[in-house]
Design an enzyme around this catalytic site. Structure first.
Site, short mmCIF file in Angstrom:
data_model
loop_
_atom_site.label_atom_id
_atom_site.label_comp_id
_atom_site.label_asym_id
_atom_site.label_seq_id
_atom_site.Cartn_x
_atom_site.Cartn_y
_atom_site.Cartn_z
N CYS A 1 0.85 -1.19 0.00
CA CYS A 1 0.00 0.00 0.00
C CYS A 1 0.88 1.23 0.00
CB CYS A 1 -0.89 -0.01 1.24
SG CYS A 1 -1.79 1.52 1.47
N CYS B 1 -0.54 6.15 7.05
CA CYS B 1 -1.74 5.62 7.69
C CYS B 1 -1.45 5.14 9.11
CB CYS B 1 -2.32 4.49 6.85
SG CYS B 1 -3.61 3.54 7.65
N CYS C 1 -1.26 -0.26 9.44
CA CYS C 1 -0.45 -1.46 9.23
C CYS C 1 0.97 -1.15 9.69
CB CYS C 1 -0.39 -1.80 7.74
SG CYS C 1 -1.94 -2.37 7.07
N CYS D 1 -8.43 0.44 1.00
CA CYS D 1 -7.48 -0.11 1.96
C CYS D 1 -7.23 -1.56 1.56
CB CYS D 1 -8.08 -0.04 3.36
SG CYS D 1 -7.23 -1.08 4.55
N GLN E 1 -15.70 -11.15 14.61
CA GLN E 1 -14.28 -11.13 14.27
C GLN E 1 -14.10 -10.63 12.85
OE1 GLN E 1 -11.55 -11.82 15.94
NE2 GLN E 1 -12.24 -12.89 17.77
N TYR F 1 -17.12 -14.29 28.18
CA TYR F 1 -16.87 -13.20 27.22
C TYR F 1 -17.28 -13.69 25.82
CZ TYR F 1 -13.62 -12.21 31.08
OH TYR F 1 -13.05 -12.04 32.32
N GLU G 1 -21.82 -12.60 28.62
CA GLU G 1 -21.34 -11.43 27.87
C GLU G 1 -21.95 -10.20 28.51
OE1 GLU G 1 -19.41 -10.39 25.15
OE2 GLU G 1 -20.38 -8.46 25.53
N ASP H 1 -12.49 -15.75 26.43
CA ASP H 1 -11.99 -14.93 25.31
C ASP H 1 -12.14 -13.47 25.70
OD1 ASP H 1 -11.28 -13.84 22.90
OD2 ASP H 1 -12.99 -14.60 21.77
N CYS I 1 -6.26 -11.85 23.08
CA CYS I 1 -5.81 -10.90 22.07
C CYS I 1 -4.64 -10.07 22.60
CB CYS I 1 -6.96 -10.01 21.60
SG CYS I 1 -7.80 -9.17 22.93
N1 SAH Z 1 -15.83 -14.65 21.96
C1 SAH Z 1 -16.40 -13.61 21.15
C2 SAH Z 1 -16.11 -12.19 21.65
C3 SAH Z 1 -14.73 -11.90 22.14
S1 SAH Z 1 -14.40 -10.19 22.35
C4 SAH Z 1 -15.97 -13.77 19.71
O1 SAH Z 1 -15.03 -14.49 19.40
O2 SAH Z 1 -16.60 -13.18 18.85
C5 SAH Z 1 -14.55 -9.97 24.08
C6 SAH Z 1 -15.98 -9.79 24.54
O3 SAH Z 1 -15.98 -9.63 25.97
C7 SAH Z 1 -16.68 -8.56 23.98
O4 SAH Z 1 -17.87 -8.98 23.38
C8 SAH Z 1 -16.97 -7.69 25.22
O5 SAH Z 1 -18.19 -7.00 25.13
C9 SAH Z 1 -17.01 -8.72 26.32
N2 SAH Z 1 -16.69 -8.27 27.69
C10 SAH Z 1 -15.85 -7.29 28.08
N3 SAH Z 1 -15.74 -7.27 29.42
C11 SAH Z 1 -16.54 -8.26 29.90
C12 SAH Z 1 -16.83 -8.75 31.23
N4 SAH Z 1 -16.27 -8.20 32.30
N5 SAH Z 1 -17.66 -9.80 31.34
C13 SAH Z 1 -18.23 -10.37 30.24
N6 SAH Z 1 -17.99 -9.94 28.98
C14 SAH Z 1 -17.16 -8.90 28.81
#
Ligand code: SAH
Length: 556
Positions: free
Chosen positions: A72, A78, A81, A162, A291, A320, A341, A394, A421
């Site tokens: 790019c 930017c 990246c 992009c 995602q 999560y 969540e 997650d 992440c």
């Molecule tokens: N597992 C899902 C989302 C992961 S992202 C996927 O793969 O699509 C992390 C998520 O945690 C988000 O949706 C966010 O809103 C949520 N989150 C953040 N803090 C939290 C908490 N204290 N308890 C529960 N969920 C939470």
């Protein structure tokens, strides 16, 4: 002494977590954006602190072997990246060492290499993003443009294509910009708060091909929206949803909460393929979290599913859970899945998605994981004694709350699958879990965001059994060694065996063989803690391999 604006030559020897090149002049450390390991460059100091400084890349004098020309032309201005100037293979190596280093440095897992698996990369590391958000504004010449904010500023640099996004984005943006010109519709001006069109959000289902366009407006409606819709549909027959998002606040938050439906059902659908070739269908609305890399998402969830080791009889928590993507993926292989969540709308989506896929063994809770799980544990778990086999987490970048981790340990599932992440908070949380009776089996990073510094990691932990506790004690007891034993550590023996035979051997097996060979006299180490506990015995092939290693190290 180098002062601000001074130019100097420097060799880049490392990369920071943020992707900046690191080099030294007389022991003074410099961070140089856009430089890569192995570069010999001319740099200009931009900020000088006491022990370190920041510099700008002026000229590459001798490029690194892993340097490449960014695909790019706007990559440098930017900033989205951070790694485009680094060959993709080297990007993957950078991410692997980032995870490994954090595991060692923050988690204290000095033997991390033993359970670390290579990162899963992409064949084509561009055009992977299924979601794009472009700000709309005017450039200096007054032309309406779509693009991105130049690093740390709020002036827009024009860029309608992009290279991380799909090619359709360009057609959507040019159609909208032409329409705005034809209809005298002003882009939003951040300084004055006037104007209408703020951002354009585009999403595409990788497998369904369905396209969504959502225009964020600083008004209650968009003049001639139906005309624009007609033009977009003509250009892009795959357009399934066209909406407006009303955001009249003077904030940096992009999306407004009110959505006006112009065309279609208000959502698009996409599929996630399971390892058996079947698929789970998901509805994605303008506000839902999904995602952004669909291709890698399947590999990420596939890894989580593999690590969960489900046979159909397990009870699983997915903490999560977002819109329930992982939960529903797991539910098809488990007896029961509970998802938690914090965002209520995401849970609405999760329930809809469960219904859409006729999945009736997934139950969802709105709330914080660190509150919902302890409450369930104190009420339900204690009352019903319902065993939980696997917990999947997650969390966002900050990792898991300690209260959440504590409850997980009390629930004591056989396996914990940690999807992360942020390798730093992952390492911190793993350290805690491993101090509370868990052991890391495998760590496998997945490259969800090629060209950027971000890396996703999946980790499998298993609950230590009583015999495995003995192994840990054996490792600790390396302090009290016989002379023969001092020649190699358990880890060195394990590494040797793995390298020469491909076999993984435990400390317990090594101890058994050592004892057979008369290296250890302390017979108590080889006994289970309680008399009735069964202890696995080293199989003959592993015994042979361990003996070879002991010979190699001159221990027998
Ligand atoms: N597992 C899902 C989302 C992961 S992202 C996927 O793969 O699509 C992390 C998520 O945690 C988000 O949706 C966010 O809103 C949520 N989150 C953040 N803090 C939290 C908490 N204290 N308890 C529960 N969920 C939470």
């Amino acid at each position: 002494m180098i002062n601000k604006n001074d130019q100097f030559e420097i060799y880049i020897t490392d990369l920071s977590d943020e992707g900046a090149g690191i080099g030294k002049t007389d022991g003074f450390t410099w961070f140089v954006k856009d430089a890569v390991i192995g570069d010999h460059i001319l740099a200009a100091a931009t900020k000088v602190k006491k022990n370190y400084g920041f510099a700008r890349l002026v000229k590459v004098i001798e490029p690194s072997a892993s340097r490449t020309t960014p695909a790019c032309p706007l990559a440098r201005s930017c900033g989205g990246c951070q790694l485009q100037q680094l060959e993709y293979d080297s990007q993957l190596k950078f991410k692997e060492s980032k995870v490994l280093n954090d595991l060692k440095r923050i988690g204290g897992f000095t033997d991390a290499g033993a359970f670390f698996e290579p990162i899963i990369g992409m064949q084509q590391p561009f055009r992977y993003r299924n979601k794009a958000v472009y700000p709309i504004g005017r450039n200096k010449e007054g032309r309406i443009i779509a693009g991105f904010y130049a690093g740390r500023t709020h002036s827009i640099i024009a860029c309608e294509d992009c290279l991380l996004g799909f090619e359709e984005n360009r057609i959507v943006l040019s159609t909208i910009i032409k329409f705005m010109g034809d209809n005298d519709i002003e882009p939003y001006n951040e300084n004055t708060g006037s104007g209408v069109v703020r951002h354009v959000l585009i999403r595409k289902g990788l497998h369904t091909g369905e396209l969504m366009v959502c225009i964020v407006i600083n008004a209650g409606k968009l003049k001639n929206a139906d005309v624009l819709c007609g033009r977009l549909r003509e250009m892009l027959p795959s357009l399934k949803s066209f909406t407006l998002s009303v955001n009249r606040e003077r904030t940096n938050v992009i999306m407004g909460t009110r959505i006006i439906n112009v065309y279609g059902p208000g959502y698009i659908e996409d599929l996630i393929h399971d390892r058996d070739g079947s698929q789970v269908r998901f509805r994605i609305s303008p506000l839902s979290f999904f995602q952004v890399n669909s291709e890698q998402m399947e590999k990420l969830y596939g890894t989580a599913l593999e690590f969960a080791g489900l046979t159909g009889n397990e009870r699983v928590w997915d903490l999560y859970c977002g819109v329930g993507t992982i939960s529903l993926f797991l539910a098809r292989h488990a007896k029961k899945v509970y998802g938690v969540e914090i965002i209520p709308e995401a849970i609405d989506n999760a329930r809809e998605n469960a219904e859409l896929n006729s999945i009736d063994n997934a139950e969802f809770f709105v709330g914080k994981a660190e509150e919902v799980l302890p409450e369930w544990y104190s009420k339900e778990y204690r009352k019903t004694g319902e065993k939980i086999d696997v917990i999947v987490v997650d969390p966002p970048r900050k990792g898991c709350d300690e209260n959440c981790l504590k409850t997980m340990v009390s629930i004591a599932p056989k396996r914990i699958v940690y999807v992360s992440c942020d390798p730093a908070t992952l390492a911190r949380d793993l350290k805690y879990l491993c101090s509370e009776g868990y052991r890391i089996e495998t760590v496998r990073p997945v490259d969800m965001f090629p060209q950027t510094v971000h890396v996703e990691t999946v980790c499998l932990l298993s609950k230590l059994k009583s015999t495995q506790h003995i192994e840990v004690e054996l490792d600790m007891d390396e302090l009290d060694l016989t002379d023969a034993e001092k020649k190699a550590t358990y880890q060195e023996i394990k590494d040797y065996v793995l390298e020469h035979t491909g076999l993984k051997v435990s400390s317990l097996y090594i101890a058994q063989v050592k004892q057979k060979c008369g290296i250890i006299e302390r017979e108590n180490y080889n006994k289970p803690k309680s008399e009735d506990a069964k202890q696995p015995q080293c199989p003959p092939d592993k015994e042979k391999a361990i003996k070879e290693a002991l010979k190699h190290f001159g221990m027998i």
